[in-house]
Design a protein around this motif. Structure first.
Motif, mmCIF file in Angstrom:
data_model
loop_
_atom_site.group_PDB
_atom_site.id
_atom_site.type_symbol
_atom_site.label_atom_id
_atom_site.label_comp_id
_atom_site.label_asym_id
_atom_site.label_seq_id
_atom_site.Cartn_x
_atom_site.Cartn_y
_atom_site.Cartn_z
ATOM 1 N N TYR A 119 -2.183 -4.448 -3.198
ATOM 2 C CA TYR A 119 -1.248 -4.025 -2.151
ATOM 3 C C TYR A 119 -0.274 -2.982 -2.695
ATOM 4 O O TYR A 119 0.007 -1.984 -2.037
ATOM 5 N N ALA A 166 -0.072 4.554 -3.019
ATOM 6 C CA ALA A 166 -0.964 5.612 -2.535
ATOM 7 C C ALA A 166 -0.480 6.126 -1.183
ATOM 8 O O ALA A 166 -0.470 7.331 -0.922
ATOM 9 N N PHE A 167 -0.039 5.200 -0.328
ATOM 10 C CA PHE A 167 0.414 5.592 1.000
ATOM 11 C C PHE A 167 1.669 6.465 0.898
ATOM 12 O O PHE A 167 1.767 7.511 1.545
ATOM 13 N N LEU A 209 -8.020 7.561 -2.234
ATOM 14 C CA LEU A 209 -8.840 6.406 -1.897
ATOM 15 C C LEU A 209 -9.735 6.030 -3.073
ATOM 16 O O LEU A 209 -9.823 4.866 -3.459
ATOM 17 N N THR A 264 -7.701 4.665 -5.862
ATOM 18 C CA THR A 264 -7.203 3.330 -5.523
ATOM 19 C C THR A 264 -8.317 2.299 -5.668
ATOM 20 O O THR A 264 -8.125 1.225 -6.246
ATOM 21 N N THR A 269 -7.949 -0.484 -8.372
ATOM 22 C CA THR A 269 -7.844 -1.896 -8.009
ATOM 23 C C THR A 269 -9.006 -2.679 -8.609
ATOM 24 O O THR A 269 -8.849 -3.811 -9.043
ATOM 25 N N PHE A 305 -1.994 0.290 -2.975
ATOM 26 C CA PHE A 305 -2.133 0.956 -1.687
ATOM 27 C C PHE A 305 -0.785 1.473 -1.204
ATOM 28 O O PHE A 305 -0.697 2.555 -0.630
#
Ligand code: ADP
Length: 662
Positions: free
Chosen positions: A340, A346-347, A36, A39, A43, A343
């Motif tokens: 996006y 990351a996901f 998190l 990210t 970002t 993320f």
């Protein structure tokens, strides 16, 4: 698939969270926190870079726009320059062919798309204009550009042309520039509500004769108000007419002071947003402070990444703004897409870590789980359980140690088992012996005592000498002590072998248990000159309770016997009773040495004798209090001692109120 890791293993009734789920969740937590934060930082950085790039680009676009603007200005100047060099003009200024000249100039003005083209003489007085009504004769030498041209300097710049001047150049021009302000929410308040002056790309050149003398000047220009040629050219050249979602991606505007006089920014109805004004913060920075504004700004309807720079006239005064801007949306969308994908990655990473974590954790927790199960089996008494050793790490080590521990435990337990059997045998023998001896001694002692009493009472004939009487008395005392002792061992034997029976009947406690003991102890009390005080005597004599009279007599006998034995010679013994809500309380208190606080419970243990002078002198078994305790407890009561050392000791015991409760 998950139950082995996530499930909880109940140990001793408590639900324990499994190590596996703890590990996986810690894994996830760490990855989540790390992911998190990276990210967010990532970002942010990407977003900032994109926006910084956009600003750099718009700055560059503004430079290009200036080039288009300057180019236009130069073109006007060139037209004037070429025209000023024409013979016809020079000749007319020296000779004068008014009408032809005006027609010719008008043609030049129209051909080159100028709004104004005017000729003055060498004093700056207008000779001819090229628009109806061809006003002439006024003085233009005050105009900065004309003034310079009269001094042989040519120049071109953006200039504000007031209404009265425009009126001289041509009344249509007055109409062209007239503009009512359109209400604009973020604009700075101004007292005016309309614009009547014009903003002109203007140039002036001197007209020289062959000797380089000034014959006059030629000035002219193009009004910018409602003239969209430049802004559209900027759009085409700089932004190449790019569109984004049906909107122009790049826009340009020329402001006269803060008023949009030519633009390709569209208002809500899709028309050019002329008449609207610049936002207040841009106003302050660009118009008031003369600095460029390069930032995002809300322009009419949309957010743009914008660049504004002041437009100055010949005298370097700020008179307006040149603006270019690109829609922020494409950049915002780009940033959104990048975020996006960030993320998304990351996901995916998270999912990967979750699965990896699961398999790693399982490999760690499986042997631990096995260990946990094995301990449970062992806790249940089965020592045959061993665990398989699966790894060479700490867990493997643990398994090895565990197995060794189990083996040692098993061996110890086996030894203990054998030992215990031996002990039980030994105890049985001991009890048998105690039982045998005491039983065998008891009977002859009883006979002995009987004959001694007969002797003492002279039932077998008189005892002649006082010495004989004394000897019999001593024998009787010692036999009594021996019998007492034997009784205690007998009682112990009964207790230890579990043969002590409690036969409860309702008895008057005082009469049945205390009184006979007091009778027995009479001689001893007299011998030691001790005085017995019965406290709370009346209710004591009345109280009746369910109890085993024989056993309770032993209790009183032991307590009172001790008081007599260990009490102060010539001292007092208090024997009392108290009725409590739930129980009856009895006590035997005597003056004397007492018992140290740390021994108050110890004296109730088997074979405990405090190693004092008194104990040594007075024979004893160390069993009296132990027996008393067993008896009281078998009645459901409690027994304990209280003492103030050197002064007194009090033995108290309770019996539950059974009879009254029924
Ligand atoms: P015994 O009297 O045969 O030694 P008991 O079990 O009756 O055994 O008493 C244990 C020990 O407790 C005694 O040896 C003595 O040291 C102590 N004790 C018992 N009663 C008293 C008392 N009234 N005053 C002082 N010490 C006592």
């Amino acid at each position: 698939m998950w139950d082995k890791v996530k499930g909880s293993i109940p140990v001793g009734g408590l639900p324990f969270k499994s190590l596996g789920s703890k590990l996986i969740f810690s894994f996830l937590l760490v990855v989540l926190a790390g992911g998190l934060s990276s990210t967010i930082i990532g970002t942010r950085m990407v977003g900032n870079t994109i926006m910084a790039e956009a600003q750099k680009k718009v700055r560059h676009d503004l430079d290009s726009a200036w080039m288009v603007y300057q180019e236009k200005l130069r073109r006007i100047q060139d037209v004037l320059l070429l025209t000023a060099k024409r013979d016809l003009i020079i000749r007319s200024l020296t000779g004068g062919q008014g009408e032809i000249l005006r027609q010719e100039l008008e043609r030049v003005r129209i051909d080159y798309g100028l709004d104004v083209l005017t000729l003055t003489d060498k004093k700056g007085i207008v000779l001819t204009r090229t628009r109806i009504p061809y006003t002439a004769g006024d003085f233009q030498g005050n105009d900065e550009l004309v003034r310079r041209a009269l001094q042989k300097e040519m120049g071109a710049s953006t200039e504000i042309v007031p209404q009265e001047e425009l009126a001289k150049e041509g009344p249509e021009l007055v109409r062209q520039v007239f503009m009512e302000f359109v209400p604009t929410p973020k604009a700075k308040g101004r007292p005016e509500t309309r614009e009547t002056a014009g903003m002109m790309l203007k140039a002036a050149v001197p007209i020289l004769d062959l000797n380089n003398n000034v014959l006059g000047t030629l000035y002219g220009g193009t009004l910018l108000n409602r003239n969209h040629e430049i802004v559209d050219k900027i759009k085409d050249i700089v932004f190449k007419g790019e569109q984004y979602k049906g909107k122009d991606a790049g826009t340009a505007t020329i402001f006269q002071w803060d008023l949009r006089i030519t633009t390709n920014v569209k208002d809500k109805s899709g028309l050019r947003a002329i008449g609207t004004r610049v936002a207040m913060d841009v106003y302050d920075q660009v118009l008031e402070n003369g600095r460029a504004w390069i930032d995002r700004a809300f322009v009419v309807n949309d957010w743009y990444i914008t660049a504004y720079e002041p437009i100055r006239n010949m005298k370097k005064e700020i008179i307006g703004i040149l603006y270019v801007g690109t829609l922020e949306e494409p950049y915002a969308d780009l940033r959104k897409n990048v975020i996006y994908s960030f993320f998304g990655v990351a996901f995916l990473g998270l999912v990967l870590v979750f699965f990896l974590g699961y398999f790693i954790t399982r490999s760690i927790t499986r042997p631990i789980g096995e260990l946990a199960k094995a301990t449970e089996v062992i806790a249940g008494g089965d020592f045959s359980q061993e665990v398989s050793i699966q790894s060479k790490d700490e867990v493997g080590h643990l398994s090895v140690s565990f197995n060794r521990m189990v083996r040692t435990l098993k061996a110890t337990m086996d030894e203990l088992y054998v030992l215990n059997n031996k002990l039980q045998d030994l105890n049985r023998h001991y009890l048998e012996m105690v039982g045998f001896i005491t039983h065998e001694l008891n009977q002859p002692m009883g006979v002995l005592k009987g004959f001694l009493i007969l002797l003492r009472d002279e039932s077998l004939g008189p005892l002649a000498a006082a010495k004989q009487k004394q000897a019999v008395a001593t024998m009787l005392r010692n036999v009594n002590a021996l019998i007492n002792m034997i009784q205690k061992y007998l009682q112990l034997g009964r207790i230890e072998s579990g043969r002590m029976e409690v036969n409860k009947t309702v008895i008057p406690i005082f009469a049945e248990t205390l009184n006979p003991i007091l009778e027995d102890e009479k001689q001893q009390l007299e011998a030691r000159r001790m005085q017995v005080v019965i406290e709370n005597e009346e209710p004591f004599r009345k109280v009746e309770e369910e109890a085993d009279a024989v056993l309770l007599r032993i209790v009183f006998s032991n307590l009172i016997g001790n008081a007599v034995k260990y009490g102060r010679e010539g001292g007092k013994i208090w024997i009392g009773f108290q009725e409590e809500p739930e129980e009856l309380l009895f006590y035997v208190k005597n003056e004397g040495q007492g018992i140290p606080a740390d021994k108050l419970t110890k004296v109730f243990e088997k074979f405990t004798r405090l190693q004092g002078e008194l104990e040594r002198r007075r024979g004893g078994t160390g069993l009296g209090l132990f027996n008393a305790k067993e008896i009281v407890e078998r009645h459901g009561g409690r027994i304990w001692a209280e003492s103030e050392e050197g002064k007194w000791v009090n033995f108290l015991f309770t019996l539950p109120k059974g009879r009254k409760g029924k």
